[in-house]
Write an enzyme that holds these catalytic residues in place. Structure first.
Site, PDB file in Angstrom:
ATOM      1  N   ASP A  62       2.099   7.482  -0.294  1.00  0.00           N
ATOM      2  CA  ASP A  62       2.119   6.217  -0.921  1.00  0.00           C
ATOM      3  C   ASP A  62       1.495   6.025  -2.285  1.00  0.00           C
ATOM      4  O   ASP A  62       1.148   4.972  -2.655  1.00  0.00           O
ATOM      5  CB  ASP A  62       1.630   5.240  -0.064  1.00  0.00           C
ATOM      6  CG  ASP A  62       2.354   5.185   1.423  1.00  0.00           C
ATOM      7  OD1 ASP A  62       3.454   5.672   1.328  1.00  0.00           O
ATOM      8  OD2 ASP A  62       1.656   4.665   2.291  1.00  0.00           O
ATOM      9  N   GLY A  93       8.467   6.879   2.687  1.00  0.00           N
ATOM     10  CA  GLY A  93       9.157   5.629   2.483  1.00  0.00           C
ATOM     11  C   GLY A  93       8.520   5.566   0.920  1.00  0.00           C
ATOM     12  O   GLY A  93       7.506   5.479   0.243  1.00  0.00           O
ATOM     13  N   GLN A 135       4.914  12.407   1.542  1.00  0.00           N
ATOM     14  CA  GLN A 135       3.528  12.355   2.142  1.00  0.00           C
ATOM     15  C   GLN A 135       2.360  12.891   0.841  1.00  0.00           C
ATOM     16  O   GLN A 135       2.877  12.471  -0.056  1.00  0.00           O
ATOM     17  CB  GLN A 135       3.117  13.269   3.343  1.00  0.00           C
ATOM     18  CG  GLN A 135       3.961  12.683   4.635  1.00  0.00           C
ATOM     19  CD  GLN A 135       5.408  13.193   4.576  1.00  0.00           C
ATOM     20  OE1 GLN A 135       5.775  14.337   4.557  1.00  0.00           O
ATOM     21  NE2 GLN A 135       6.135  12.107   4.752  1.00  0.00           N
TER      22      GLN A 135
HETATM   23  P1  GDP Z   1       5.459   6.801  -2.366  1.00  0.00           P
HETATM   24  O1  GDP Z   1       5.686   6.852  -0.803  1.00  0.00           O
HETATM   25  O2  GDP Z   1       4.341   7.707  -3.275  1.00  0.00           O
HETATM   26  O3  GDP Z   1       7.005   6.677  -3.101  1.00  0.00           O
HETATM   27  O4  GDP Z   1       5.117   5.160  -2.665  1.00  0.00           O
HETATM   28  P2  GDP Z   1       5.372   3.998  -2.023  1.00  0.00           P
HETATM   29  O5  GDP Z   1       6.534   3.543  -2.479  1.00  0.00           O
HETATM   30  O6  GDP Z   1       5.441   4.052  -0.432  1.00  0.00           O
HETATM   31  O7  GDP Z   1       4.205   2.904  -2.274  1.00  0.00           O
HETATM   32  C1  GDP Z   1       3.913   2.788  -3.859  1.00  0.00           C
HETATM   33  C2  GDP Z   1       3.828   1.294  -3.810  1.00  0.00           C
HETATM   34  O8  GDP Z   1       3.246   0.995  -5.382  1.00  0.00           O
HETATM   35  C3  GDP Z   1       5.277   0.787  -4.001  1.00  0.00           C
HETATM   36  O9  GDP Z   1       5.395  -0.395  -3.441  1.00  0.00           O
HETATM   37  C4  GDP Z   1       5.672   0.635  -5.371  1.00  0.00           C
HETATM   38  O10 GDP Z   1       6.667  -0.180  -5.834  1.00  0.00           O
HETATM   39  C5  GDP Z   1       4.295   0.365  -5.918  1.00  0.00           C
HETATM   40  N1  GDP Z   1       3.766   0.905  -7.321  1.00  0.00           N
HETATM   41  C6  GDP Z   1       3.974   2.069  -7.775  1.00  0.00           C
HETATM   42  N2  GDP Z   1       3.584   2.364  -9.140  1.00  0.00           N
HETATM   43  C7  GDP Z   1       2.834   1.313  -9.115  1.00  0.00           C
HETATM   44  C8  GDP Z   1       2.050   0.608 -10.270  1.00  0.00           C
HETATM   45  O11 GDP Z   1       1.444   1.587 -11.160  1.00  0.00           O
HETATM   46  N3  GDP Z   1       1.400  -0.418 -10.268  1.00  0.00           N
HETATM   47  C9  GDP Z   1       1.655  -1.298  -9.085  1.00  0.00           C
HETATM   48  N4  GDP Z   1       1.216  -2.457  -9.016  1.00  0.00           N
HETATM   49  N5  GDP Z   1       2.577  -1.045  -8.258  1.00  0.00           N
HETATM   50  C10 GDP Z   1       3.092   0.204  -8.194  1.00  0.00           C
HETATM   51  P1  IMO Z   2       5.079   8.704   1.724  1.00  0.00           P
HETATM   52  O1  IMO Z   2       5.908  10.048   1.436  1.00  0.00           O
HETATM   53  C1  IMO Z   2       1.786   7.500   4.088  1.00  0.00           C
HETATM   54  C2  IMO Z   2       1.102   9.266   8.093  1.00  0.00           C
HETATM   55  C3  IMO Z   2       1.199   8.541   9.279  1.00  0.00           C
HETATM   56  C4  IMO Z   2       0.395   8.994  10.190  1.00  0.00           C
HETATM   57  C5  IMO Z   2       0.441  10.549   9.727  1.00  0.00           C
HETATM   58  C6  IMO Z   2       1.379  11.227  10.870  1.00  0.00           C
HETATM   59  O2  IMO Z   2       5.887   7.463   1.754  1.00  0.00           O
HETATM   60  O3  IMO Z   2       3.768   9.099   1.036  1.00  0.00           O
HETATM   61  P2  IMO Z   2       3.910  11.197  11.187  1.00  0.00           P
HETATM   62  O4  IMO Z   2       5.012  10.043  11.503  1.00  0.00           O
HETATM   63  O5  IMO Z   2       4.266  11.937   9.866  1.00  0.00           O
HETATM   64  O6  IMO Z   2       3.882  12.098  12.219  1.00  0.00           O
HETATM   65  O7  IMO Z   2       2.555  10.510  11.065  1.00  0.00           O
HETATM   66  O8  IMO Z   2       0.941  10.462   8.451  1.00  0.00           O
HETATM   67  N1  IMO Z   2       2.234   9.340   7.072  1.00  0.00           N
HETATM   68  C7  IMO Z   2       2.335   8.727   6.123  1.00  0.00           C
HETATM   69  N2  IMO Z   2       1.280   7.688   5.404  1.00  0.00           N
HETATM   70  N3  IMO Z   2       2.889   7.732   3.497  1.00  0.00           N
HETATM   71  C8  IMO Z   2       3.694   8.699   4.132  1.00  0.00           C
HETATM   72  O9  IMO Z   2       4.826   9.013   3.388  1.00  0.00           O
HETATM   73  C9  IMO Z   2       3.543   9.002   5.169  1.00  0.00           C
HETATM   74  N4  IMO Z   2       4.106   9.812   6.184  1.00  0.00           N
HETATM   75  C10 IMO Z   2       3.293   9.906   7.371  1.00  0.00           C
HETATM   76  O10 IMO Z   2       0.940   7.042   8.977  1.00  0.00           O
HETATM   77  O11 IMO Z   2      -0.996   8.520   9.753  1.00  0.00           O
HETATM   78 MG    MG Z   3       5.425   5.676   0.656  1.00  0.00          MG
END
Ligand code: GDP
Ligand code: IMO
Ligand code: MG
Length: 428
Positions: A13, A40, A215
């Site tokens: 994330d 996600g 991840q």
């Molecule tokens: P990913 O899994 O690495 O693609 O990250 P996610 O989308 O799960 O989570 C990142 C969250 O932070 C999302 O809600 C993005 O819209 C938000 N985000 C990404 N970059 C920034 C930033 O520089 N500032 C802020 N405030 N939000 C950000």
């Molecule tokens: P993105 O790509 C954050 C975490 C789960 C759990 C562990 C194992 O959005 O960064 P799984 O379902 O993979 O067997 O769960 O890994 N996890 C993540 N945490 N971002 C993700 O993906 C994750 N994908 C799995 O919460 O702790």
């Molecule tokens: Mg994510």
């Protein structure tokens, strides 16, 4: 043109989706190479918030081809739903036109989800990821290229034995499996192919390929905080392997990290905060999981984690995200080492039990003012249009970036100051 790899450097994330969407403007291919819909990835285009679980984040660029690569596990029903959401939002269904699924990718079936639903220890996303990778390693999983040859009688027998042994009440039938397989072939048959050859050809023709990690390094099955990890290799070494191309294609490896740190699911996180500063990061950063909606645990930036991620991945640059979220804190802490018993260490211990005994050692940096989303976006636009890079940021924010660069020995190439596509400042 060489391939660019984008990897999460923490516990996921970090903002991979946003960065991939941005860089995909100049790419013709974006490929996922591991994981599945446990991911996600969020892309924010003005008022539109897009969340991708299987689709590579380059889908937002009409010219970009998309690959679900060899090393992935794919739930075809989730993919179908994501595609219909995309079409409902005004997009064209890319399957078979610009979206291709590797024949080598493994299929997540309902029984994998049933088994994953039993997890209490790891805090998985419950999407069937671990059980599908287990079947792959046990050499009994179903791949897309195996659909025409599946022996559903044997599959049902094996799956029911596994469900019974695990204490799971659901059962499957071969008739159900036949139906599911027929549906998958009908829905995605035209999209299944040898995606490694497609990517290799594109690279040979000088096209720009992005390999989109899911991840993060600390969730890697080998290099993460085992057993509180996911079931795939999330790191650079698997980016080409899982995409079906050789490592020599890669020149740029971008490690993404938040300006602080978060984690969803179980397992220790040494800099986790349980105080007002933690509340600040969670609230201002809207730290809720993109896939499961769970509250993310928040903590200070951890240079030990980053040092580990950099050793594994050899980042050529760092994309720092969510710097805006630190705005409004009087002081910002950075973890530079751990105290483990009477020792101070600067490298991650390999054992999760040892990690649990680690206390962070901090340095403290001055904070900078909290601004609105619009104000940060304005700063980003000004910095980029005037070509002044990070120097348009508050001076304490600039010092923070410099400190992280010194600690990691890797240059920061961009800084995120908001969720919007435009809220990223490029280094000049
Ligand atoms: P990913 O899994 O690495 O693609 O990250 P996610 O989308 O799960 O989570 C990142 C969250 O932070 C999302 O809600 C993005 O819209 C938000 N985000 C990404 N970059 C920034 C930033 O520089 N500032 C802020 N405030 N939000 C950000
Ligand atoms: P993105 O790509 C954050 C975490 C789960 C759990 C562990 C194992 O959005 O960064 P799984 O379902 O993979 O067997 O769960 O890994 N996890 C993540 N945490 N971002 C993700 O993906 C994750 N994908 C799995 O919460 O702790
Ligand atoms: Mg994510």
């Amino acid at each position: 043109m060489p391939a660019t790899v984008i990897l999460g450097a923490q516990w996921g994330d970090e903002g991979k989706g946003k960065l991939v969407d941005r860089l995909a403007e100049d790419a013709t291919w974006v490929a996922r190479f591991q994981g599945g819909n446990n991911a996600g990835h969020t892309v924010v285009l003005g008022e539109r918030i897009l969340k991708f679980h299987l689709l590579p984040s380059g889908i937002t660029r009409e010219e970009c081809n998309l690959v679900l690569g060899d090393g992935m596990v794919v739930d075809p029903w989730v993919l179908d739903k994501e595609l219909s959401d995309w079409v409902e939002g005004g997009g064209t269904d890319p399957a078979g036109h610009r979206l291709f699924i590797s024949g080598r990718a493994h299929i997540i079936l309902p029984y994998h989800r049933y088994l994953d639903g039993l997890d209490k220890k790891i805090g998985t996303t419950g999407r069937g990821i671990g059980p599908t990778y287990s079947d792959k390693i046990n050499r009994v999983g179903l791949r897309f290229d195996g659909l025409p040859h599946a022996d559903t009688t044997a599959m049902a027998e094996r799956q029911n034995a596994a469900l019974e042994a695990a204490g799971c009440e659901q059962r499957v039938t071969s008739a159900e499996l036949d139906e599911q397989i027929a549906w998958i072939v009908n829905r995605f048959g035209n999209a299944i192919g040898d995606t490694g050859i497609m990517l290799d050809n594109a690279l040979k023709m000088g096209e720009n390929v992005i390999l989109e990690g899911a991840q993060g390094c600390l969730l890697d099955i080998d290099q993460g905080t085992f057993p509180y990890v996911t079931s795939s290799v999330t790191s650079r070494g698997n980016s080409t392997h899982g995409a079906g191309i050789h490592p020599g294609h890669v020149e740029t490896v971008i490690g993404i990290t938040k300006a602080y740190i978060t984690r969803v699911g179980h397992g220790h996180m040494p800099t986790e905060l349980f105080d007002d500063d933690g509340d600040h990061l969670g609230t201002v950063g809207h730290e809720f999981g993109t896939t499961t909606g769970r509250k993310r645990r928040c903590g200070w930036f951890d240079a030990v984690v980053m040092r580990h991620a950099n050793r594994i991945n050899g980042f050529t640059e760092i994309a720092l995200t969510k710097l805006d979220v630190l705005g409004g804190l009087e002081e910002i802490k950075v973890c530079v080492g751990y105290r483990m018993g009477d020792r101070e260490i600067t490298e991650m211990p390999s054992s999760a039990i040892d990690l649990e005994s680690c206390e962070p050692v901090y340095i403290t940096m001055p904070g900078f003012p909290g601004l609105s989303i619009e104000e940060w976006l304005g700063i980003a636009r000004k910095c980029n249009s005037e070509g002044i890079g990070f120097s348009g940021l508050p001076s304490a924010a600039q010092s923070y970036i410099s400190k992280l660069e010194t600690l990691l020995g890797v240059p920061v190439s961009s800084v995120g100051v908001g969720p919007d596509r435009d809220a990223t400042i490029d280094r000049v």
